[in-house]
Design a protein around this motif. Structure first.
Motif, mmCIF file in Angstrom:
data_model
loop_
_atom_site.group_PDB
_atom_site.id
_atom_site.type_symbol
_atom_site.label_atom_id
_atom_site.label_comp_id
_atom_site.label_asym_id
_atom_site.label_seq_id
_atom_site.Cartn_x
_atom_site.Cartn_y
_atom_site.Cartn_z
ATOM 1 N N ARG A 89 42.032 36.494 43.740
ATOM 2 C CA ARG A 89 41.295 37.280 44.726
ATOM 3 C C ARG A 89 40.294 36.411 45.470
ATOM 4 O O ARG A 89 40.113 36.551 46.685
ATOM 5 C CB ARG A 89 40.600 38.468 44.057
ATOM 6 N N ARG A 90 39.637 35.504 44.749
ATOM 7 C CA ARG A 90 38.660 34.625 45.404
ATOM 8 C C ARG A 90 39.348 33.700 46.407
ATOM 9 O O ARG A 90 38.792 33.412 47.472
ATOM 10 C CB ARG A 90 37.900 33.804 44.357
ATOM 11 N N GLU A 93 39.990 35.579 49.481
ATOM 12 C CA GLU A 93 38.720 35.792 50.188
ATOM 13 C C GLU A 93 38.226 34.524 50.885
ATOM 14 O O GLU A 93 37.312 34.586 51.705
ATOM 15 C CB GLU A 93 37.648 36.265 49.207
ATOM 16 N N LYS A 190 42.527 34.060 53.365
ATOM 17 C CA LYS A 190 41.588 33.183 54.066
ATOM 18 C C LYS A 190 41.444 31.835 53.366
ATOM 19 O O LYS A 190 40.727 30.959 53.839
ATOM 20 C CB LYS A 190 40.216 33.865 54.161
#
Length: 243
Positions: A89-90, A93, A190
């Motif tokens: 998830r990081r 992000e 991202k």
């Protein structure tokens, strides 16, 4: 410009179990990498290892990490799935991820790339490698010559079962005749991901200046950028829509 916050992660098992590896990396592979990165301008560096609570990757640490480097081999299966999901998830992000050597078999690499095997050929006989730069203008290759020569290294050979990389920065040639895609970039959400193949634990690869230079370059390349704002879900129209 604010400092790039780097977390250097290592499962830290070979160094504890193998005297030969411990002789090469008495403070662990993670510290060999971290000590070099800590000397670079603009980088703030910490380390984390498998046997720490939450594998050293607590919510606080991950929130405070711009780029994570990952070295694993013996204990891929011991990495908790919930931690892998937090790392994934990081990355989506915006956190950068640099996967080193046998980290191709890690859960996080497989989950982000969608491969279940990372299958390849290998041979750990300690043969010469030439790591050829094929994207000379790429930031990860900054300051290098045409190739990096590694006197003794483990051979990885094609076919390497990965998705086609967005960019292929390095190709390796080995003394035994094989070649390998050794520097692959990807974007996920991202975040930026770089796979860098050199780094077998029984050879002093992370003491070689050019290898450490590539990792430092990759950290800067993978650091998050603000980018444009994204919007998801149901939204109102920008223009008038006729009924």
């Amino acid at each position: 410009m604010s400092e790039i916050k780097v977390t250097v992660w290592n499962e830290y098992r070979h160094e504890k179990q193998n005297e030969h590896v411990a002789g090469i990396y008495p403070e662990g592979i993670h510290n060999a990498i971290a000590q070099h990165l800590a000397k670079q301008d603009g980088l703030q560096v910490r380390t984390a290892t498998l046997d720490e609570p939450d594998h050293g990757l607590t919510d606080e640490v991950l929130r405070d990490t711009d780029v994570l480097t990952w070295w694993g081999h013996l204990a891929h299966g011991e990495v908790r799935d919930d931690i892998v999901e937090k790392v994934r998830r990081r990355v989506l992000e915006g956190m950068g991820l640099i996967v080193l050597h046998s980290g191709h078999g890690s859960k996080i690499f497989e989950r982000l790339l969608g491969t279940q095997t990372g299958a390849l050929k290998w041979r750990d006989d300690g043969e010469k490698e030439r790591l050829w730069v094929i994207e000379h203008g790429h930031p990860i290759a900054d300051g290098l010559g045409e190739y990096i020569e590694i006197p003794k290294e483990e051979m990885y050979g094609e076919r390497f079962e990965i998705p086609a990389p967005d960019e292929l920065v390095f190709i390796s040639w080995f003394e035994g005749g094989e070649v390998f895609r050794s520097g692959c970039t990807y974007r996920r959400g991202k975040g930026k991901l770089f796979y860098f193949r050199p780094g077998h634990e029984t050879f002093p690869i992370y003491h070689q200046p050019e290898i450490l230079q590539v990792i430092a370059n990759a950290v800067r390349w993978a650091a998050p950028v603000q980018g444009a704002q994204a919007c998801y879900g149901r939204v109102a129209p920008i223009e008038s829509v006729r009924p």
